[in-house]
Design a protein around this motif. Structure first.
Motif, mmCIF file in Angstrom:
data_model
loop_
_atom_site.group_PDB
_atom_site.id
_atom_site.type_symbol
_atom_site.label_atom_id
_atom_site.label_comp_id
_atom_site.label_asym_id
_atom_site.label_seq_id
_atom_site.Cartn_x
_atom_site.Cartn_y
_atom_site.Cartn_z
ATOM 1 N N TRP A 115 0.851 -1.173 0.000
ATOM 2 C CA TRP A 115 0.000 0.000 0.000
ATOM 3 C C TRP A 115 0.900 1.239 0.000
ATOM 4 O O TRP A 115 2.045 1.181 0.479
ATOM 5 C CB TRP A 115 -0.905 0.000 1.226
ATOM 6 N N PRO A 116 0.436 2.353 -0.548
ATOM 7 C CA PRO A 116 1.282 3.545 -0.641
ATOM 8 C C PRO A 116 1.925 3.962 0.682
ATOM 9 O O PRO A 116 3.083 4.389 0.700
ATOM 10 C CB PRO A 116 0.308 4.627 -1.143
ATOM 11 N N ASP A 117 1.181 3.829 1.805
ATOM 12 C CA ASP A 117 1.751 4.254 3.087
ATOM 13 C C ASP A 117 2.774 3.255 3.641
ATOM 14 O O ASP A 117 3.357 3.490 4.700
ATOM 15 C CB ASP A 117 0.645 4.518 4.112
ATOM 16 N N GLU A 118 2.992 2.136 2.938
ATOM 17 C CA GLU A 118 4.007 1.168 3.359
ATOM 18 C C GLU A 118 5.344 1.412 2.657
ATOM 19 O O GLU A 118 6.344 0.766 2.977
ATOM 20 C CB GLU A 118 3.528 -0.257 3.058
ATOM 21 N N VAL A 119 5.367 2.328 1.699
ATOM 22 C CA VAL A 119 6.609 2.662 0.996
ATOM 23 C C VAL A 119 7.185 3.929 1.614
ATOM 24 O O VAL A 119 6.548 4.982 1.603
ATOM 25 C CB VAL A 119 6.360 2.881 -0.512
ATOM 26 N N ARG A 120 8.369 3.827 2.154
ATOM 27 C CA ARG A 120 8.993 4.973 2.806
ATOM 28 C C ARG A 120 9.442 6.011 1.785
ATOM 29 O O ARG A 120 9.867 5.670 0.682
ATOM 30 C CB ARG A 120 10.211 4.524 3.619
ATOM 31 N N ALA A 121 9.384 7.269 2.192
ATOM 32 C CA ALA A 121 9.885 8.344 1.337
ATOM 33 C C ALA A 121 11.411 8.322 1.358
ATOM 34 O O ALA A 121 12.032 8.083 2.402
ATOM 35 C CB ALA A 121 9.368 9.695 1.836
ATOM 36 N N ALA A 122 12.013 8.563 0.204
ATOM 37 C CA ALA A 122 13.481 8.584 0.100
ATOM 38 C C ALA A 122 13.976 9.977 0.458
ATOM 39 O O ALA A 122 14.094 10.851 -0.405
ATOM 40 C CB ALA A 122 13.910 8.193 -1.310
ATOM 41 N N GLU A 123 14.246 10.185 1.729
ATOM 42 C CA GLU A 123 14.686 11.498 2.206
ATOM 43 C C GLU A 123 16.130 11.417 2.680
ATOM 44 O O GLU A 123 16.418 10.920 3.771
ATOM 45 C CB GLU A 123 13.769 11.970 3.343
#
Length: 296
Positions: free
Chosen positions: A164-172
């Motif tokens: 799900w989209p909220d399971e993919v961490r942002a690349a920061e």
């Protein structure tokens, strides 16, 4: 293969009965834990903290704890959820295949026709191929509602579970905000290095060296016991420290070495020595160039 789920793909009024099969399996050597003093098997027991008894699996429920409140969820509770009862793979939309980020992919399953007539199955497969589209679907499997991508591989429908989209961490990464100047010459040399590695992807050309070496180690210990000479079995494994080079010199040497390896590999292949050595040479070159870049 054994079907792990049976249901139907649905979109509009179309219903495609299918059976779900796991498309992948682990090739890892199965190891277990033992006591180093006597070799005794280490086993884990499900022990209740309240009564101290060992609890058989059939008497274990799931629970959710928030603060000091614990909510116990029985199998009957979980099976009562509407999503869990659904046996349909619902098509949400058909999207261009290139728009799906592979980072979202999880497990893979084959979908086989589950009816006497395969016409609807073949029609869906052909439509996905002709339109170069992937079906985004939702379904329930193993007490979870899942998002999936329905696509075609080798004339078979493949269901790829997705995060799900909220399971993919942002690349920061703050380091990437730094402005770096890349010269035209550096870009040219880097492109030349990429070009020297160009090839058509052949999955069979790649193999799991660690698992192969692990099997070799196990076989050697069966034959020789604990007195095994690992250096004689695997050769010397120590690596010389990488020479520190500037980026341009590292790129130049990498291009030269890769081209030389490719040239030697081609000669060996033509003389009938096979493609295995070529693949190994290519891997070692890649490893060396990576180390050199890091040093730079």
């Amino acid at each position: 293969m054994r079907a792990i789920w049976k249901g139907a793909i649905t979109f509009g009024l179309v219903n495609v009965p299918v059976s779900l099969y796991s498309a992948t399996e682990s090739h890892d050597v199965k190891l277990h834990q033992v006591h180093d003093a006597d070799g005794g098997r280490i086993r884990y027991q499900r022990k209740c903290e309240v009564c101290g008894e060992i609890v058989p699996y059939e008497h274990i429920d799931k629970a959710y704890t928030e603060g000091e409140t614990t909510v116990v969820l029985t199998e009957e509770d979980l099976e009562s959820l509407p999503a869990e009862k659904s046996r349909e793979i619902d098509v949400i939309e058909f999207v261009p295949s290139e728009q799906i980020d592979p980072l979202m992919f999880e497990g893979a399953y084959y979908l086989a026709p589950n009816s006497a007539s395969t016409k609807s199955y073949v029609l869906l497969r052909r439509t996905l191929e002709e339109t170069d589209r992937t079906a985004i679907v939702s379904f329930a499997l193993r007490q979870k509602t899942r998002l999936g991508a329905l696509r075609v591989k080798d004339d078979v429908l493949v269901l790829q579970t997705m995060l799900w989209p909220d399971e993919v961490r942002a690349a920061e990464f703050p380091e990437l905000d730094e402005k770096v100047r890349i010269s035209a010459k550096e870009l040219e040399m880097s492109s030349a290095l990429v070009s020297s590695f160009e090839a058509d992807f052949d999955p069979d050309a790649h193999h799991d060296e660690y698992q192969e070496q692990l099997r070799t180690l196990i076989e050697a210990k069966i034959e020789q016991g604990d007195a095994i000479d690992t250096e004689a079995t695997f050769g010397t494994t120590e690596e010389e420290p990488a020479e520190v080079l500037d980026l341009m010199e590292a790129l130049r040497r990498s291009v030269e070495e890769t081209r030389a390896k490719r040239s030697g590999g081609s000669s060996s292949k033509e003389s009938g020595s096979g493609s295995g050595k070529k693949s190994t040479a290519k891997k070692s070159t890649s490893k060396k160039s990576t180390k050199t870049k890091k040093s730079a």
